[in-house]
Enzyme design. Structure first.
Site, PDB file in Angstrom:
ATOM      1  N   THR A  46      -1.839 -12.686   3.655  1.00  0.00           N
ATOM      2  CA  THR A  46      -2.682 -11.671   3.972  1.00  0.00           C
ATOM      3  C   THR A  46      -3.154 -10.350   3.039  1.00  0.00           C
ATOM      4  O   THR A  46      -3.862  -9.425   3.056  1.00  0.00           O
ATOM      5  CB  THR A  46      -0.572 -11.046   4.468  1.00  0.00           C
ATOM      6  OG1 THR A  46      -0.398 -11.039   3.251  1.00  0.00           O
ATOM      7  CG2 THR A  46      -0.657 -11.429   5.580  1.00  0.00           C
ATOM      8  N   CYS A  47      -2.811 -10.718   1.831  1.00  0.00           N
ATOM      9  CA  CYS A  47      -3.519  -9.972   0.967  1.00  0.00           C
ATOM     10  C   CYS A  47      -5.253 -10.445   0.787  1.00  0.00           C
ATOM     11  O   CYS A  47      -5.466  -9.474   0.288  1.00  0.00           O
ATOM     12  CB  CYS A  47      -3.030 -10.282  -0.607  1.00  0.00           C
ATOM     13  SG  CYS A  47      -3.564 -12.376  -1.051  1.00  0.00           S
ATOM     14  N   ALA A  48      -5.469 -11.422   1.482  1.00  0.00           N
ATOM     15  CA  ALA A  48      -6.577 -11.438   1.253  1.00  0.00           C
ATOM     16  C   ALA A  48      -7.916 -11.487   2.856  1.00  0.00           C
ATOM     17  O   ALA A  48      -8.595 -11.771   3.298  1.00  0.00           O
ATOM     18  CB  ALA A  48      -7.208 -12.643   0.923  1.00  0.00           C
TER      19      ALA A  48
END
Length: 239
Positions: A195-197
């Site tokens: 999710t961070c990317a």
């Protein structure tokens, strides 16, 4: 219905899933309910802890609970939020927007709209750790686009939450998210995400049914931390 008015005996069986029959009026009397918020335990009116809740007072009670939850109970938090926001953005600058416009800008749109053209344009294909990369015409990707186009708004929201940790499209729509799709490594049965990317690892499915089952299972596990990065320890089947 009779139970709603207090005279009917089916209230407990119809609304509380109890095996015995009891009217709303009798249920309130036997439960010793009073004008107190069931969550916080705070009185919803002056002397509420000593005031019995009756059939006739239900409307006033519901209004008092709503006022506690959405007005008085959060007043200090809202004032602190307003003061903090105004240190960087004057309230006068926000007054040109309606509440709906501010909600859309800060929280995104409730209705998630996309079509095949916008998905093809804005889903970016990237390589995985081994250097493999999908093409626009490969079967797993075309099946994913078909599935995304046919999803309900609720499933679209869960998909966005799974891949980006945000259940709504931000201002700018798909283009502003920059979702990336890469082939899943190994023989994984389920999609995974970072999710961070905003990255989705998609297995090389051979059928639409297989893709749908794997994707819905991944979405069902998302809230429990499943299928993010390399975590597939817990599997909850979709409802």
């Amino acid at each position: 219905r009779g139970g709603g008015g207090g005279g009917g005996q089916e209230f407990t069986s119809a609304y509380l899933n109890r095996t015995f029959h009891c009217s709303l009026r009798d249920y309130l009397a036997s439960s010793e309910a009073c004008f107190v918020d069931p969550i916080t335990g705070l009185p919803v009116c002056e002397g509420g802890a000593a005031r019995p809740l009756t059939n006739e007072g239900l409307g006033e009670y519901v209004g008092g609970v709503a006022n506690l939850w959405f007005v008085e109970g959060i007043r200090s938090q809202m004032e602190a939020f307003r003061d903090g926001l105004s240190t960087g953005l004057p309230q006068s600058a926000l007054q040109i927007f309606s509440a709906a416009e501010l909600s859309a800008m800060l929280c995104g749109e409730r209705t998630i709209e996309w079509d095949r053209e916008s998905l093809e344009k804005n889903l970016k294909l990237v390589s995985n750790e081994q250097g493999a990369k999908y093409t626009r015409s490969c079967k797993p990707l075309t099946m994913l686009l078909d599935e995304l186009c046919e999803m309900s708004n609720g499933d679209r929201s869960r998909f966005l939450d799974f891949v980006t940790a945000c259940p709504r499209l931000p201002p700018g729509g798909l283009a502003s998210l920059g979702i990336e799709v890469a082939p899943a490594s190994g023989r994984s049965l389920f999609p995974r995400s970072r999710t961070c990317a905003n990255l989705l690892w998609l297995p090389s499915y051979t059928s639409r049914e297989e893709l749908r089952e794997g994707l819905l299972t991944a979405l069902a596990n998302a809230k429990d931390g499943g299928f993010h990065e390399h975590n597939e320890e817990r599997v909850v089947q979709p409802a």
